[in-house]
Scaffold this motif. Sequence first.
Motif, PDB file in Angstrom:
ATOM      1  N   MET B   1     -44.144 -37.491 -13.704  1.00  0.00           N
ATOM      2  CA  MET B   1     -45.522 -37.397 -14.200  1.00  0.00           C
ATOM      3  C   MET B   1     -45.953 -38.727 -14.833  1.00  0.00           C
ATOM      4  O   MET B   1     -45.196 -39.331 -15.588  1.00  0.00           O
ATOM      5  CB  MET B   1     -45.604 -36.281 -15.241  1.00  0.00           C
ATOM      6  CG  MET B   1     -47.025 -35.893 -15.583  1.00  0.00           C
ATOM      7  SD  MET B   1     -47.055 -34.572 -16.809  1.00  0.00           S
ATOM      8  CE  MET B   1     -46.477 -33.171 -15.852  1.00  0.00           C
ATOM      9  N   GLU B   2     -47.174 -39.136 -14.530  1.00  0.00           N
ATOM     10  CA  GLU B   2     -47.653 -40.411 -15.063  1.00  0.00           C
ATOM     11  C   GLU B   2     -47.822 -40.313 -16.581  1.00  0.00           C
ATOM     12  O   GLU B   2     -48.318 -39.326 -17.102  1.00  0.00           O
ATOM     13  CB  GLU B   2     -49.007 -40.757 -14.441  1.00  0.00           C
ATOM     14  CG  GLU B   2     -49.500 -42.138 -14.838  1.00  0.00           C
ATOM     15  CD  GLU B   2     -51.027 -42.267 -14.803  1.00  0.00           C
ATOM     16  OE1 GLU B   2     -51.509 -43.304 -15.277  1.00  0.00           O
ATOM     17  OE2 GLU B   2     -51.713 -41.344 -14.331  1.00  0.00           O
ATOM     18  N   TRP B  14     -59.196 -36.813 -22.690  1.00  0.00           N
ATOM     19  CA  TRP B  14     -58.545 -36.509 -21.406  1.00  0.00           C
ATOM     20  C   TRP B  14     -58.251 -35.018 -21.267  1.00  0.00           C
ATOM     21  O   TRP B  14     -58.349 -34.448 -20.170  1.00  0.00           O
ATOM     22  CB  TRP B  14     -57.272 -37.340 -21.223  1.00  0.00           C
ATOM     23  CG  TRP B  14     -57.565 -38.699 -20.670  1.00  0.00           C
ATOM     24  CD1 TRP B  14     -57.559 -39.886 -21.352  1.00  0.00           C
ATOM     25  CD2 TRP B  14     -57.941 -39.014 -19.316  1.00  0.00           C
ATOM     26  NE1 TRP B  14     -57.913 -40.916 -20.508  1.00  0.00           N
ATOM     27  CE2 TRP B  14     -58.146 -40.414 -19.264  1.00  0.00           C
ATOM     28  CE3 TRP B  14     -58.130 -38.260 -18.154  1.00  0.00           C
ATOM     29  CZ2 TRP B  14     -58.530 -41.069 -18.084  1.00  0.00           C
ATOM     30  CZ3 TRP B  14     -58.505 -38.904 -16.986  1.00  0.00           C
ATOM     31  CH2 TRP B  14     -58.700 -40.301 -16.965  1.00  0.00           C
ATOM     32  N   GLU B  18     -59.381 -32.741 -18.236  1.00  0.00           N
ATOM     33  CA  GLU B  18     -58.446 -31.875 -17.501  1.00  0.00           C
ATOM     34  C   GLU B  18     -58.910 -30.413 -17.543  1.00  0.00           C
ATOM     35  O   GLU B  18     -58.620 -29.627 -16.637  1.00  0.00           O
ATOM     36  CB  GLU B  18     -57.027 -32.022 -18.063  1.00  0.00           C
ATOM     37  CG  GLU B  18     -56.412 -33.387 -17.717  1.00  0.00           C
ATOM     38  CD  GLU B  18     -55.063 -33.652 -18.381  1.00  0.00           C
ATOM     39  OE1 GLU B  18     -54.496 -32.736 -18.999  1.00  0.00           O
ATOM     40  OE2 GLU B  18     -54.571 -34.802 -18.269  1.00  0.00           O
ATOM     41  N   TYR B  46     -66.226 -38.513 -13.388  1.00  0.00           N
ATOM     42  CA  TYR B  46     -65.855 -37.101 -13.274  1.00  0.00           C
ATOM     43  C   TYR B  46     -67.057 -36.163 -13.253  1.00  0.00           C
ATOM     44  O   TYR B  46     -66.901 -34.940 -13.233  1.00  0.00           O
ATOM     45  CB  TYR B  46     -64.862 -36.718 -14.384  1.00  0.00           C
ATOM     46  CG  TYR B  46     -63.534 -37.409 -14.192  1.00  0.00           C
ATOM     47  CD1 TYR B  46     -62.590 -36.911 -13.283  1.00  0.00           C
ATOM     48  CD2 TYR B  46     -63.235 -38.586 -14.869  1.00  0.00           C
ATOM     49  CE1 TYR B  46     -61.382 -37.565 -13.078  1.00  0.00           C
ATOM     50  CE2 TYR B  46     -62.028 -39.247 -14.673  1.00  0.00           C
ATOM     51  CZ  TYR B  46     -61.101 -38.729 -13.767  1.00  0.00           C
ATOM     52  OH  TYR B  46     -59.928 -39.366 -13.561  1.00  0.00           O
ATOM     53  N   LYS B 145     -57.061 -28.033 -24.184  1.00  0.00           N
ATOM     54  CA  LYS B 145     -57.109 -27.148 -23.015  1.00  0.00           C
ATOM     55  C   LYS B 145     -56.916 -25.693 -23.437  1.00  0.00           C
ATOM     56  O   LYS B 145     -57.636 -24.797 -22.985  1.00  0.00           O
ATOM     57  CB  LYS B 145     -56.055 -27.584 -21.995  1.00  0.00           C
ATOM     58  CG  LYS B 145     -56.372 -28.987 -21.453  1.00  0.00           C
ATOM     59  CD  LYS B 145     -55.703 -29.272 -20.148  1.00  0.00           C
ATOM     60  CE  LYS B 145     -54.262 -29.680 -20.349  1.00  0.00           C
ATOM     61  NZ  LYS B 145     -53.670 -30.130 -19.071  1.00  0.00           N
ATOM     62  N   MET B 175     -49.982 -37.335 -18.256  1.00  0.00           N
ATOM     63  CA  MET B 175     -51.306 -37.048 -17.685  1.00  0.00           C
ATOM     64  C   MET B 175     -51.201 -35.937 -16.649  1.00  0.00           C
ATOM     65  O   MET B 175     -50.224 -35.854 -15.911  1.00  0.00           O
ATOM     66  CB  MET B 175     -51.877 -38.304 -17.026  1.00  0.00           C
ATOM     67  CG  MET B 175     -51.913 -39.528 -17.924  1.00  0.00           C
ATOM     68  SD  MET B 175     -52.894 -39.293 -19.412  1.00  0.00           S
ATOM     69  CE  MET B 175     -54.539 -39.338 -18.712  1.00  0.00           C
ATOM     70  N   GLU B 176     -52.245 -35.102 -16.600  1.00  0.00           N
ATOM     71  CA  GLU B 176     -52.299 -34.068 -15.570  1.00  0.00           C
ATOM     72  C   GLU B 176     -53.595 -34.204 -14.773  1.00  0.00           C
ATOM     73  O   GLU B 176     -54.430 -35.041 -15.085  1.00  0.00           O
ATOM     74  CB  GLU B 176     -52.172 -32.693 -16.211  1.00  0.00           C
ATOM     75  CG  GLU B 176     -50.727 -32.382 -16.602  1.00  0.00           C
ATOM     76  CD  GLU B 176     -50.624 -31.171 -17.478  1.00  0.00           C
ATOM     77  OE1 GLU B 176     -50.802 -30.054 -16.961  1.00  0.00           O
ATOM     78  OE2 GLU B 176     -50.384 -31.341 -18.679  1.00  0.00           O
ATOM     79  N   THR B 177     -53.769 -33.347 -13.800  1.00  0.00           N
ATOM     80  CA  THR B 177     -54.928 -33.469 -12.923  1.00  0.00           C
ATOM     81  C   THR B 177     -56.228 -33.161 -13.663  1.00  0.00           C
ATOM     82  O   THR B 177     -56.311 -32.186 -14.399  1.00  0.00           O
ATOM     83  CB  THR B 177     -54.812 -32.463 -11.752  1.00  0.00           C
ATOM     84  OG1 THR B 177     -53.455 -32.445 -11.359  1.00  0.00           O
ATOM     85  CG2 THR B 177     -55.689 -32.878 -10.586  1.00  0.00           C
ATOM     86  N   ALA B 178     -57.226 -33.984 -13.412  1.00  0.00           N
ATOM     87  CA  ALA B 178     -58.548 -33.733 -13.978  1.00  0.00           C
ATOM     88  C   ALA B 178     -59.247 -32.651 -13.172  1.00  0.00           C
ATOM     89  O   ALA B 178     -59.022 -32.524 -11.967  1.00  0.00           O
ATOM     90  CB  ALA B 178     -59.367 -35.011 -13.967  1.00  0.00           C
ATOM     91  N   ASN B 179     -60.064 -31.858 -13.844  1.00  0.00           N
ATOM     92  CA  ASN B 179     -60.837 -30.824 -13.159  1.00  0.00           C
ATOM     93  C   ASN B 179     -62.316 -31.145 -13.286  1.00  0.00           C
ATOM     94  O   ASN B 179     -62.812 -31.383 -14.377  1.00  0.00           O
ATOM     95  CB  ASN B 179     -60.553 -29.453 -13.777  1.00  0.00           C
ATOM     96  CG  ASN B 179     -59.243 -28.898 -13.267  1.00  0.00           C
ATOM     97  OD1 ASN B 179     -59.085 -28.659 -12.072  1.00  0.00           O
ATOM     98  ND2 ASN B 179     -58.297 -28.732 -14.166  1.00  0.00           N
TER      99      ASN B 179
END
Lengths: 200, 629
Positions: B1-2, B14, B18, B46, B145, B175-179
């Motif tokens: 994971m980045e 962020w 996400e 985004y 989140k 970091m995880e995927t942005a939505n």
Amino acid sequence: MKLDIVIAGVGGQGSVLASRVLAQAGMAAGWEVRTTETIGMAQREGSVVSHVRIGSQLYGALVPDQQADILFGLELAETARALMKLKPGGVIIANQGKVVPASVSLGLSVYAEEPIRESLCRTTKRVMLVDADALAMEAGSSKTVNVVLLGVLSALAGLPFRRDDLLQVILESVPKKAVAMNQEAFERGRKIGVTFHDRK
Amino acid sequence: MEKRLLMGNEAIAWGAVEAGVAVAAAYPGTPSSEVVETLAHLAPEYGFHAEWSVNEKVALEVASGAAYTGARALAAMKQVGLNVAADPLMSLAYIGIKGGLVLVVADDPGPHSSQTEQDTRKFAAFAKLPVFDPSSPQEAKEMVKAAFVLSEEFHLPVILRPTTRTAHMAQDVAMETANLPTRDYRFEKDPKWVIFPSLSYKKHILLNQAQKDLAEKFSHSPFNHLVLNPESSEGIVASGVSYNYVMEACETLSIHPSILKIGTPYPLPSQPVLDLFAHCARILVVEEQEPVVEDQLIQMAWKEEAKIEVSGKQDGRVPREGELNVDKVIAIIKAFLRQREPKDLAQPPHARVQSILGTMETTEAASAVEAAHEHSFELPPLPLRTPVLCAGCPHRASFYAFKEVGRRQDAVFTGDIGCYTLGTIPPLDMLDTCLCMGAGVTQAIGMSKVEPGRKHVAFIGDSTFFHSGIPGMINAVYNQADITIVILDNRTTAMTGHQPHPGLERTATGPNPKPIDIQGIVKACGVEFVREVDPYDLKAMKEAAREAMAYKGTAVVIAKRECVALVKPEVKYVVDPKTCTGCELCLKKLGCPAMAKDKTLVVIQDNCSGCGVCAQVCPQNAVREVSLR
């Protein structure tokens, strides 16, 4: 492994940049990192202390008193002001240059240069006082004082990151047109750092 | 994971990305500003809306409007900003929301850059809203989140309360995927959105019921965790960033009490606290600011009839003022361990610690730390480095002009919140008051009504003027106040990091085609005496000050000059040593950090920004302009 660095300086000297590049170099080497700053009210001219912690199993970012392995000073008096952070036998890497505050000109306080120097030298044997202002000007700008001192630091043995990684992170963090100048500043600092190292 | 090096506030931003945030609104305020600063930067990519609102009340209302449609929305502010936004917050708790609404309120124990050390967790309890208390940037991102999910589950706004040390700490963050926001939001008409008293009563019952459900929900939250040491009868409870200090202190002291980390301080999760009660005889609660966790824990102990000794703020063990750190927490824990029941004290210290903590080397480690802390450095006197207005700050010129004009008139200079609060520092010694955003103008009105013979001059910045200065100015005109208002228009919100405001040609994310003219507002509000002056022109500035203060009624002077931090100097000034007589008038009157004494003469240093005010002050004409081109 845990390396605690405390960076002392005056607002506008680039202590935040220094803390960020050290943390990023630590991250590049696979360590956990924490940084934080204590900044006064003003945008400029106030005392700034940055804390950098690199290692494993880290908690908060604030370095406790007498626990900093390295005290990294961008300004002479500010280095002394942060002395209580240095651990016994720790390393001081500091600019011998001064930023004289308005309070001195107004006669509200004094800048006792020689006693301040002596207090740094008395605290630990491992003091590297560098004329970073002059080296920065030689490199092309007084704004590279922080990078000169990072160069000095890079000559230390046993750092948890590679010197080239630190340099690369620095060069990625500065504006494109300032890359050559910062590389020069880093190299000038490193050369001085090596001479300190040799003397030991 | 980045992993990225993110400051707490960046991590919060962020987290919102996400979570698929659709609207983010804030008024800047240290230590919260970077949340929407970061979101504004990410918004175009985004596809969500980010804005600098004119004040915190507006920001929360904008965010809540978006949430009414089902969109996820975030509002951010500093703790005193929540006082401004208290009105919508209290009612939102009753009315509720549809899409997730996360309110980020950054507290500032210390305080480092605030008027108060107020505890937003206490505000959350007052509003009966759940609050998360992150201990690190990584956790703050996860909490944002979780807060959106919780908000939608309970139809309530959820507060995330970082303190300075989380908001401004940087860490390696995964970091995880942005939505991306979905965009098919729609406000559905329903009487439930209209807060009539009869509806309020019903909603209040539901809100009270939700408190229990939230406490139950939080009992299973991953942000609260209990590590029990069956060998120890002592436990430490830590909320938010204090958890870091407790863990490091225990490591340093080599002790292993049971530790309950609290990430949701209100409502306090019941289960882990009851589990801790079952194992401990003595509990120390470590938290910054108010005893929020401690008071709930004491209530719980009383209700459960648990025989627990609770130590914390109520017995004076943990300070209520200032920021905690590892050194302070070590001292707190040591004092807590020392003060045991008389029967324990009868035992030798070594055995006592062993019996209670089940570990050893405690006393040695503790005394070593103590010895280290007793060592003192002999430091020479260090120069005072109080924060000052920057070299060339236009506010210095404005203050100087009004000081020169007002000094023989015994005028009162009321102040406000911003860089210009520093005008109170010598040698300017201006600003006789500073209370809260907008109060400079309104307090001057109050004074003028009971000190009719005296001149009252209120200083207010441009961003503060838009935030809450305009109603005060209207009030001055309407109530015929004989005051002078000086709008220090430096074309930015300087103190918090140069955010734009409605008077400028840009918004948080792009151009602003219709900047609002401050002079136009002033005139439209009925002010008949208005002067717009460049404060660098001392003669004109003094003239405007003189006329405004002589005017009967509400007078406004707009001191317009861009913040010195935003412009590149084209000239600088030097002192001609042949002409300088060393009178030091420039130094003593202005206190500019670019000026220094060199033996008997004054010199101007490299940080000169070329404002030229000192050249106008020098009675000898010894200060000359030099081009930098």
